[in-house]
Design an enzyme around this catalytic site. Structure first.
Site, mmCIF file in Angstrom:
data_model
loop_
_atom_site.group_PDB
_atom_site.id
_atom_site.type_symbol
_atom_site.label_atom_id
_atom_site.label_comp_id
_atom_site.label_asym_id
_atom_site.label_seq_id
_atom_site.Cartn_x
_atom_site.Cartn_y
_atom_site.Cartn_z
ATOM 1 N N LYS A 65 -16.496 -7.076 -1.744
ATOM 2 C CA LYS A 65 -17.366 -7.785 -2.695
ATOM 3 C C LYS A 65 -17.075 -9.294 -2.679
ATOM 4 O O LYS A 65 -17.988 -10.112 -2.522
ATOM 5 C CB LYS A 65 -17.117 -7.208 -4.105
ATOM 6 C CG LYS A 65 -17.811 -7.933 -5.239
ATOM 7 C CD LYS A 65 -17.504 -7.228 -6.570
ATOM 8 C CE LYS A 65 -17.947 -8.056 -7.760
ATOM 9 N NZ LYS A 65 -17.642 -7.386 -9.047
ATOM 10 N N THR A 90 3.859 4.703 11.960
ATOM 11 C CA THR A 90 4.205 3.579 11.082
ATOM 12 C C THR A 90 5.087 4.130 9.959
ATOM 13 O O THR A 90 5.434 5.317 9.967
ATOM 14 C CB THR A 90 2.924 3.002 10.467
ATOM 15 O OG1 THR A 90 2.302 4.069 9.738
ATOM 16 C CG2 THR A 90 1.957 2.478 11.514
ATOM 17 N N VAL A 140 -0.427 7.199 14.063
ATOM 18 C CA VAL A 140 0.456 6.143 14.564
ATOM 19 C C VAL A 140 1.747 6.262 13.751
ATOM 20 O O VAL A 140 1.694 6.394 12.516
ATOM 21 C CB VAL A 140 -0.151 4.731 14.335
ATOM 22 C CG1 VAL A 140 0.734 3.661 14.967
ATOM 23 C CG2 VAL A 140 -1.579 4.648 14.866
ATOM 24 N N ASP A 153 -2.389 -7.203 -4.889
ATOM 25 C CA ASP A 153 -2.613 -5.790 -5.197
ATOM 26 C C ASP A 153 -4.125 -5.590 -5.161
ATOM 27 O O ASP A 153 -4.849 -6.144 -6.002
ATOM 28 C CB ASP A 153 -2.051 -5.477 -6.596
ATOM 29 C CG ASP A 153 -2.190 -4.004 -6.954
ATOM 30 O OD1 ASP A 153 -3.076 -3.332 -6.403
ATOM 31 O OD2 ASP A 153 -1.397 -3.538 -7.803
ATOM 32 N N ASN A 209 -7.092 -2.944 5.065
ATOM 33 C CA ASN A 209 -6.090 -2.108 5.728
ATOM 34 C C ASN A 209 -5.139 -1.438 4.736
ATOM 35 O O ASN A 209 -4.506 -0.441 5.069
ATOM 36 C CB ASN A 209 -5.297 -3.002 6.702
ATOM 37 C CG ASN A 209 -4.106 -2.315 7.306
ATOM 38 O OD1 ASN A 209 -4.256 -1.442 8.145
ATOM 39 N ND2 ASN A 209 -2.897 -2.700 6.881
ATOM 40 N N TYR A 267 -6.693 11.520 0.291
ATOM 41 C CA TYR A 267 -6.716 10.618 1.448
ATOM 42 C C TYR A 267 -8.005 10.822 2.260
ATOM 43 O O TYR A 267 -8.705 9.854 2.584
ATOM 44 C CB TYR A 267 -5.488 10.895 2.317
ATOM 45 C CG TYR A 267 -5.281 9.928 3.456
ATOM 46 C CD1 TYR A 267 -4.775 8.650 3.232
ATOM 47 C CD2 TYR A 267 -5.566 10.291 4.774
ATOM 48 C CE1 TYR A 267 -4.561 7.765 4.280
ATOM 49 C CE2 TYR A 267 -5.360 9.411 5.826
ATOM 50 C CZ TYR A 267 -4.850 8.147 5.570
ATOM 51 O OH TYR A 267 -4.647 7.264 6.607
ATOM 52 N N LYS A 289 -11.057 8.157 2.739
ATOM 53 C CA LYS A 289 -11.405 7.628 4.061
ATOM 54 C C LYS A 289 -12.858 7.968 4.420
ATOM 55 O O LYS A 289 -13.553 7.158 5.039
ATOM 56 C CB LYS A 289 -10.427 8.149 5.121
ATOM 57 C CG LYS A 289 -8.989 7.656 4.920
ATOM 58 C CD LYS A 289 -8.871 6.138 5.042
ATOM 59 C CE LYS A 289 -7.444 5.636 4.948
ATOM 60 N NZ LYS A 289 -7.325 4.185 5.073
HETATM 61 N N1 LIG Z 1 -0.372 5.435 10.522
HETATM 62 C C1 LIG Z 1 -1.370 6.237 10.756
HETATM 63 O O1 LIG Z 1 -1.208 7.305 11.351
HETATM 64 C C2 LIG Z 1 -2.760 5.847 10.331
HETATM 65 C C3 LIG Z 1 -3.839 6.501 10.948
HETATM 66 C C4 LIG Z 1 -5.120 6.171 10.535
HETATM 67 C C5 LIG Z 1 -5.320 5.226 9.551
HETATM 68 N N2 LIG Z 1 -4.250 4.612 8.971
HETATM 69 C C6 LIG Z 1 -4.528 3.628 7.931
HETATM 70 O O2 LIG Z 1 -4.008 2.392 8.332
HETATM 71 C C7 LIG Z 1 -3.744 1.590 7.176
HETATM 72 C C8 LIG Z 1 -2.350 0.983 7.310
HETATM 73 O O3 LIG Z 1 -1.390 2.031 7.247
HETATM 74 P P1 LIG Z 1 -0.028 2.029 8.077
HETATM 75 O O4 LIG Z 1 0.031 3.317 8.788
HETATM 76 O O5 LIG Z 1 0.110 0.772 8.820
HETATM 77 O O6 LIG Z 1 1.057 2.162 6.920
HETATM 78 P P2 LIG Z 1 1.910 1.084 6.108
HETATM 79 O O7 LIG Z 1 2.601 1.840 5.042
HETATM 80 O O8 LIG Z 1 2.708 0.271 7.056
HETATM 81 O O9 LIG Z 1 0.788 0.127 5.481
HETATM 82 C C9 LIG Z 1 0.139 0.390 4.280
HETATM 83 C C10 LIG Z 1 0.264 -0.862 3.443
HETATM 84 O O10 LIG Z 1 -0.582 -0.741 2.290
HETATM 85 C C11 LIG Z 1 0.071 -1.445 1.266
HETATM 86 N N3 LIG Z 1 -0.427 -1.101 -0.060
HETATM 87 C C12 LIG Z 1 -0.265 0.048 -0.748
HETATM 88 N N4 LIG Z 1 -0.814 -0.062 -1.969
HETATM 89 C C13 LIG Z 1 -1.342 -1.315 -2.053
HETATM 90 C C14 LIG Z 1 -2.028 -2.026 -3.062
HETATM 91 N N5 LIG Z 1 -2.275 -1.498 -4.263
HETATM 92 N N6 LIG Z 1 -2.435 -3.304 -2.779
HETATM 93 C C15 LIG Z 1 -2.168 -3.864 -1.587
HETATM 94 N N7 LIG Z 1 -1.504 -3.241 -0.591
HETATM 95 C C16 LIG Z 1 -1.103 -1.976 -0.831
HETATM 96 C C17 LIG Z 1 1.557 -1.090 1.427
HETATM 97 O O11 LIG Z 1 2.379 -2.035 0.761
HETATM 98 C C18 LIG Z 1 1.697 -1.106 2.935
HETATM 99 O O12 LIG Z 1 2.139 -2.355 3.415
HETATM 100 C C19 LIG Z 1 -3.885 2.520 5.973
HETATM 101 O O13 LIG Z 1 -5.135 2.297 5.361
HETATM 102 C C20 LIG Z 1 -3.846 3.905 6.607
HETATM 103 O O14 LIG Z 1 -4.540 4.850 5.849
HETATM 104 C C21 LIG Z 1 -2.972 4.891 9.348
#
Ligand SMILES: NC(=O)c1ccc[n+]([C@@H]2O[C@H](COP(=O)([O-])OP(=O)(O)OC[C@H]3O[C@@H](n4cnc5c(N)ncnc54)[C@H](O)[C@@H]3O)[C@@H](O)[C@H]2O)c1
Length: 276
Positions: free
Chosen positions: A139, A207, A205, A78, A105, A172, A176
């Protein structure tokens, strides 16, 4: 391909099927890196329990990597918990002897409300995971990389939302944008140690997280999800939404020797939809 043979890469939030973390670590493993898949693993004490990467999913991703000839371990992490962050880095070093690459990520992108309705608990949850988590991992990873004395790579998965405002996404977007500030400051401080720090800013994306956004914004605009996505594609110069592999390719490049003089950047990977 980037030559990452012998490098050790840890990615946060990488335990969810179809997520960017899965795509990133599979690509880095294919390029020769030994990878540390981390994610929450268990939904306890988390907002939005259906949106997390579970221990089973993490193990499945690790198995895929091993079947393709790569090396992978899984660690429950976490990112809001500093002791867990330190322990995960320690575990990487015990398993593989070093930590060379950190990918921040982990992210929450499914708590969506107009700013006038945004509950403080949800604002705080988003900022804690997306921004404070990236800070804590930076860090402790940087401390380890400095101790090793061989430089390193830190890559922050920001978003198109790091560059522009988007409705109903106040926490969000703020988190970011904050990640870009964290990227620039870390790059300034860590450059003398040969550590580069960059952000990647993907557009949409589909996801797990992306699907929730599609459903919310399609409904908000009175469209079906298919109509909403068709409208989105028309607004993107490259006429398609992003794929995990687009982000993974950019990460691999930033991890490569070819990118050793690139630091403090926030690189758009958005098919041209975001240009500044
Ligand atoms: N999908 C998109 O359109 C998109 C676009 C730009 C950026 N992003 C960024 O990409 C990254 C991955 O997102 P994704 O789209 O693959 O979605 P995703 O939901 O597959 O991945 C996000 C992950 O973060 C984890 N997470 C949440 N809280 C957490 C915590 N406290 N500690 C550890 N892990 C934690 C979740 O368990 C999950 O596996 C994110 O930072 C998201 O903001 C996504």
């Amino acid at each position: 391909m980037a030559d990452l043979k012998g490098k050790v890469a840890l990615c946060t939030g990488a335990g969810r099927r179809l997520g960017l973390g899965e795509a990133i670590l599979k690509r880095l493993a294919a390029d020769g890196a030994r990878v540390v898949i981390t994610d929450l693993g268990s939904p306890k004490q988390h907002m939005g329990t259906e949106h997390i990467g579970t221990t089973d999913e993490m193990e499945q991703i690790a198995e895929d990597i091993r079947r393709s000839g790569g090396e992978a371990i899984t660690v429950a992490l976490d990112v809001r918990d500093e002791a867990q962050v330190e322990a995960a880095i320690q575990r990487s070093v015990e398993a593989f002897g070093a930590l060379d690459i950190l990918i921040n990520n982990a992210g929450i992108g499914y708590l969506i409300h107009p700013i006038t309705e945004m509950p403080i608990e949800e604002w705080t949850a988003v900022l804690e995971v997306n921004l404070m988590g990236a800070f804590l991992c930076t860090k402790h990873a940087a401390r380890q990389m400095i101790r090793q004395g061989n430089g390193g790579r830190i890559i922050n998965i920001a978003s198109q939302a790091a560059k522009s405002g988007h409705p109903h996404m106040s926490a969000y977007v703020a988190s970011k944008h904050g990640m870009v500030g964290l990227t620039r400051t870390s790059a300034v401080e860590l450059g003398e140690h040969g550590i580069t720090v960059n952000a990647i800013c993907p557009n949409h994306v589909t996801t797990g997280l992306g699907s929730v956004q599609n459903e919310y914004f399609a409904k908000y605009k009175g469209l079906t999800v298919d109509e909403y996505l068709a409208q989105m594609r028309r607004s993107i110069p490259m006429r398609r939404v992003g794929q995990g592999s687009d982000t993974a390719n950019a990460v691999a490049f930033l991890c490569s020797e070819d990118a050793s003089y690139i630091t403090g950047e926030a690189m758009n990977v958005s098919g041209g939809v975001e240009m500044h």
